[in-house]
Design an enzyme around this catalytic site. Structure first.
Site, PDB file in Angstrom:
ATOM      1  N   LYS A  57      39.773 212.781 -16.066  1.00 51.70           N
ATOM      2  CA  LYS A  57      41.254 212.698 -15.674  1.00 51.70           C
ATOM      3  C   LYS A  57      42.124 211.762 -16.959  1.00 51.70           C
ATOM      4  CE  LYS A  57      40.408 212.633 -10.836  1.00 51.70           C
ATOM      5  NZ  LYS A  57      40.705 212.046  -9.603  1.00 51.70           N
ATOM      6  N   GLN A 100      41.229 206.475  -6.437  1.00 54.32           N
ATOM      7  CA  GLN A 100      40.106 207.269  -6.527  1.00 54.32           C
ATOM      8  C   GLN A 100      39.150 207.310  -5.537  1.00 54.32           C
ATOM      9  OE1 GLN A 100      39.588 209.361  -9.216  1.00 54.32           O
ATOM     10  NE2 GLN A 100      37.804 209.829  -7.758  1.00 54.32           N
ATOM     11  N   ASP A 123      47.946 213.156  -5.950  1.00 57.28           N
ATOM     12  CA  ASP A 123      46.804 213.901  -5.467  1.00 57.28           C
ATOM     13  C   ASP A 123      47.237 214.673  -4.459  1.00 57.28           C
ATOM     14  OD1 ASP A 123      44.439 213.333  -6.487  1.00 57.28           O
ATOM     15  OD2 ASP A 123      44.129 211.441  -5.498  1.00 57.28           O
TER      16      ASP A 123
END
Ligand code: NAD
Length: 295
Positions: A57, A100, A123
Site C-alpha cells: 500500500k 489494517q 477501505d
C-alpha cells in the site's frame, strides 16, 4: 488463456490517479492551493501478512504521490482506546485512513469499522458506504471488489447478461462483488449466483460449470479445480494462501484451471495489486469530496 495482469493494470491506474491529482492542484480548484491527498494506516500489533500488504500500500501511495503515515498501536490496546484513536483520526487532516485487518482476537472489528468516518473510509467497509454501493450510489467501495471491476473493465470483459458465480460471501469480498456485478452499470448487469460454505458442493459445482465468470474467494488452496469451470470461462482468483513450502497461491489449481480458462488472474500479481488500486481510487474520491471537486 490470457493472464489478467493486475500488477500492470494497477500501475497504470496509479499513474492516472497521480496525473489527475497533479491536474487539480495545478488548476487551483476553486482558487485554493490544494495539498496532495494524505492517508493514515493504523496497525495494531505485528502480523507478518499485514506487514507485507501494508508495504504494498505504501509503494502504491508513493507511485501516486499520496502522503502516508503508519500509526502503530501495541497488540494489547483495548477496544475503547482504539475507538478513541479513531475518533481523533476522524477529525485529523488525513483525507482517509484504514485500520489494517485482522485485529488481535480480543478486538471485534465491527465497532471499529463503524466508528471510522464514512468520508474517510477508504477501505469502503463502513455500513453507509456499503449501503450506498448496494443502492448503486456514489460511494467509497470495498477495495477488492472495486479493483476486480476495474480489472474486468480494463480487459474489456463483458459482464452484461453474463452468468457470474461468486464463491465466498464475506462482507469484504464475496458479498460486495456479487452486489456490484448485479448493479445497473456498464460493469455490472450480470446474473449473479452467490455461494458460500452452506451451498451444497454438487450445486456449487453445477453452477460454476455453467458460469461465464467465476470469482473464487474462500481462502483454500486448490479449491477451484478444472472440472468446475467451462471451457473459456473467466476466472478471478481472490484467495491468498501460503503453502508450507512458503509459496503463495490462490484458491484455484492454477496449472490445470489455466489450461481451460479464457482469462485468469495469477496469484500473486492478480487481484492483490488491484485491491491496492481500489484503495488508492477511494483515496482520490475522498480527497475530491473534501475539496468539493465534481467528477
Ligand atoms: P472469509 O474467511 O471472511 O470468507 C470466506 C468465505 O468463503 C465465506 O463466505 C465462507 O462461507 C466461504 N467458504 C469457505 N469454504 C467454502 C466452501 N468449501 N465452499 C463454498 N464457500 C466456502 O474470507 P475473505 O476475507 O473473503 O477472504 C477470502 C480469501 O481471499 C482469503 O484467502 C483472503 O486472504 C483472500 N483475500 C485476498 C484479497 C486480495 O487483495 N487478493 C483481499 C481480501 C481477501
Amino acid at each position: 488463456m490470457k493472464l489478467l495482469d493486475g500488477k500492470a493494470v494497477s500501475r497504470e491506474l496509479l499513474k492516472k490517479v497521480k496525473a489527475d491529482i497533479d491536474h487539480y492542484i495545478e488548476k487551483k480548484h476553486l482558487g485554493y492551493n490544494l495539498s496532495r491527498p494524505s492517508i493514515a494506516i493504523v496497525m495494531v500489533g505485528h502480523n507478518a501478512a499485514s506487514e507485507s500488504y501494508v508495504r504494498g500500500k505504501i509503494k502504491a501511495c508513493e507511485r501516486a504521490e499520496i502522503n502516508h503515515k503508519i500509526i502503530r498501536f501495541d497488540e494489547s490496546i483495548s477496544t475503547f482506546d482504539l475507538i478513541s484513536e479513531i475518533k481523533i483520526l476522524n477529525k485529523s487532516h488525513f483525507d482517509g485512513f484504514i485500520v489494517q485487518l485482522p485485529l488481535p482476537d480480543h478486538i471485534d472489528p465491527k465497532p471499529i469499522i463503524n466508528e471510522i468516518s464514512a468520508y474517510k473510509d477508504i477501505d469502503g467497509f463502513h455500513p453507509l458506504n456499503f449501503g450506498k454501493m448496494a443502492l448503486g450510489q456514489k460511494a467509497m467501495r470495498p477495495a477488492t471488489a472495486y479493483g476486480i471491476l476495474k480489472l474486468l473493465e480494463y480487459y474489456d470483459i463483458t459482464t452484461k447478461s453474463q452468468h457470474v458465480v461468486v464463491i465466498g460471501r464475506s462482507n469484504i469480498v464475496g458479498k460486495p462483488i456479487s452486489i456490484m456485478l448485479g448493479n445497473d452499470f456498464e460493469i455490472g448487469r450480470s446474473t449473479v449466483t452467490s455461494c458460500d460454505i452452506n451451498t451444497p458442493k454438487a450445486l456449487l459445482k453445477e453452477e460454476a460449470q455453467k458460469a461465464d465468470i467465476v470469482i473464487v474467494a474462500v481462502g483454500q488452496a486448490g479449491f477451484l479445480t478444472a472440472d468446475m469451470i467451462k471451457e473459456g470461462a473467466v476466472v478471478i482468483d481472490v484467495g491468498i494462501n501460503r503453502l508450507k513450502s512458503g509459496k503463495l497461491v490462490g484458491d484455484c489449481d492454477f496449472e490445470e484451471v489455466s489450461k481451460k480458462a479464457g482469462f485468469i488472474t495469477p496469484v500473486p500479481g492478480g487481484v492483490g495489486p488491484m485491491t491496492i488500486a481500489g484503495l488508492i481510487l477511494n483515496t482520490f474520491e475522498a480527497w475530491k469530496m473534501k475539496h468539493l471537486i465534481e467528477n
